[in-house]
Design a protein around this motif. Structure first.
Motif, short mmCIF file in Angstrom:
data_model
loop_
_atom_site.label_atom_id
_atom_site.label_comp_id
_atom_site.label_asym_id
_atom_site.label_seq_id
_atom_site.Cartn_x
_atom_site.Cartn_y
_atom_site.Cartn_z
N ALA A 70 0.86 -1.19 0.00
CA ALA A 70 0.00 0.00 0.00
C ALA A 70 0.89 1.23 0.00
N ARG A 71 0.32 2.33 -0.46
CA ARG A 71 1.08 3.58 -0.52
C ARG A 71 0.74 4.44 0.70
N PHE A 72 1.79 4.94 1.34
CA PHE A 72 1.66 5.85 2.47
C PHE A 72 2.50 7.07 2.15
N GLY A 73 1.85 8.21 2.02
CA GLY A 73 2.58 9.42 1.66
C GLY A 73 3.28 9.30 0.32
N GLY A 74 2.69 8.55 -0.60
CA GLY A 74 3.25 8.40 -1.93
C GLY A 74 4.32 7.33 -2.05
N VAL A 75 4.64 6.64 -0.94
CA VAL A 75 5.68 5.62 -0.95
C VAL A 75 5.04 4.25 -0.75
N SER A 76 5.36 3.30 -1.63
CA SER A 76 4.82 1.95 -1.51
C SER A 76 5.49 1.23 -0.35
N ARG A 77 4.67 0.62 0.50
CA ARG A 77 5.18 -0.11 1.67
C ARG A 77 4.60 -1.51 1.69
N GLU A 78 5.39 -2.45 2.17
CA GLU A 78 4.92 -3.82 2.35
C GLU A 78 4.26 -3.91 3.72
N ILE A 79 3.04 -4.42 3.74
CA ILE A 79 2.28 -4.55 4.98
C ILE A 79 2.10 -6.02 5.29
N TYR A 80 2.34 -6.39 6.54
CA TYR A 80 2.18 -7.77 7.00
C TYR A 80 1.48 -7.72 8.35
N VAL A 81 0.31 -8.34 8.43
CA VAL A 81 -0.48 -8.34 9.66
C VAL A 81 -0.88 -9.77 10.00
N PRO A 82 -0.41 -10.29 11.14
CA PRO A 82 -0.89 -11.61 11.56
C PRO A 82 -2.40 -11.54 11.84
N VAL A 83 -3.11 -12.58 11.46
CA VAL A 83 -4.57 -12.61 11.66
C VAL A 83 -4.91 -12.41 13.13
N ASN A 84 -4.09 -12.92 14.03
CA ASN A 84 -4.37 -12.78 15.46
C ASN A 84 -4.32 -11.33 15.94
N ASN A 85 -3.68 -10.44 15.19
CA ASN A 85 -3.59 -9.03 15.57
C ASN A 85 -4.77 -8.19 15.07
N VAL A 86 -5.62 -8.77 14.23
CA VAL A 86 -6.75 -8.02 13.69
C VAL A 86 -7.81 -7.83 14.77
#
Length: 161
Positions: A70-86
């Protein structure tokens, strides 16, 4: 055999419902060492992410984790979220969705962001040296009749019949 959690199935179902109804799915996440998110956007140990098709690239919702770019402030970032943290998934337009208790102590150790190999590489942009702009006195330069370019004013649309 241990019982499989229903949480990742519910997350995928609510995501699909949001997109089918034209809503924007948002994900509320409890941030810890297992999550990979832009820390400058984390507030009180939590972050809310827009996971709509238009806001993400390569979204993959597995049983263990959710990962995408996803882009944050115009910069593409890799996002990783464990299901347990949702903590929740919901439609931004009306707030309908589902909330969960984050299970931070029971986070799976099976995958980490470095071990996730299924994420497609994101193309990167690099600058290309630009050619010098042609001067008006060059033979091949644009011929504007010697008039300076118009400045200011509001653009207008001319209708041609």
């Amino acid at each position: 055999m241990s019982e499989i959690s229903t949480k990742p199935y519910m997350l995928r179902a609510i995501y699909e419902w949001c997109t089918d109804c034209g809503y924007t799915p948002y994900l509320a996440v409890k941030v810890d060492a297992a999550t990979q998110v832009p820390m400058e956007y984390v507030r009180k140990g939590e972050i809310v992410l827009n996971i709509s098709f238009g806001a993400t690239s390569g979204l993959k919702m597995d049983n263990d984790a959710i990962h995408f770019h996803a882009r944050f402030g115009g910069v593409s970032r890799e996002i990783y979220v464990p299901v347990n943290n949702v903590m929740a998934i919901y439609a931004n337009e009306n707030g309908q969705g589902m909330a969960f208790e984050p299970l931070l102590d029971q986070a799976p150790v099976a995958k980490t962001p470095a071990q996730v190999e299924d994420i497609a590489p994101v193309p990167t942009l690099s600058s290309v040296p630009s050619a010098p702009a042609p001067r008006n006195d060059d033979e091949n330069g644009p011929d504007d009749g010697g008039e300076p370019p118009k400045k200011g004013g509001r653009p207008t649309l001319t209708r041609i019949k």
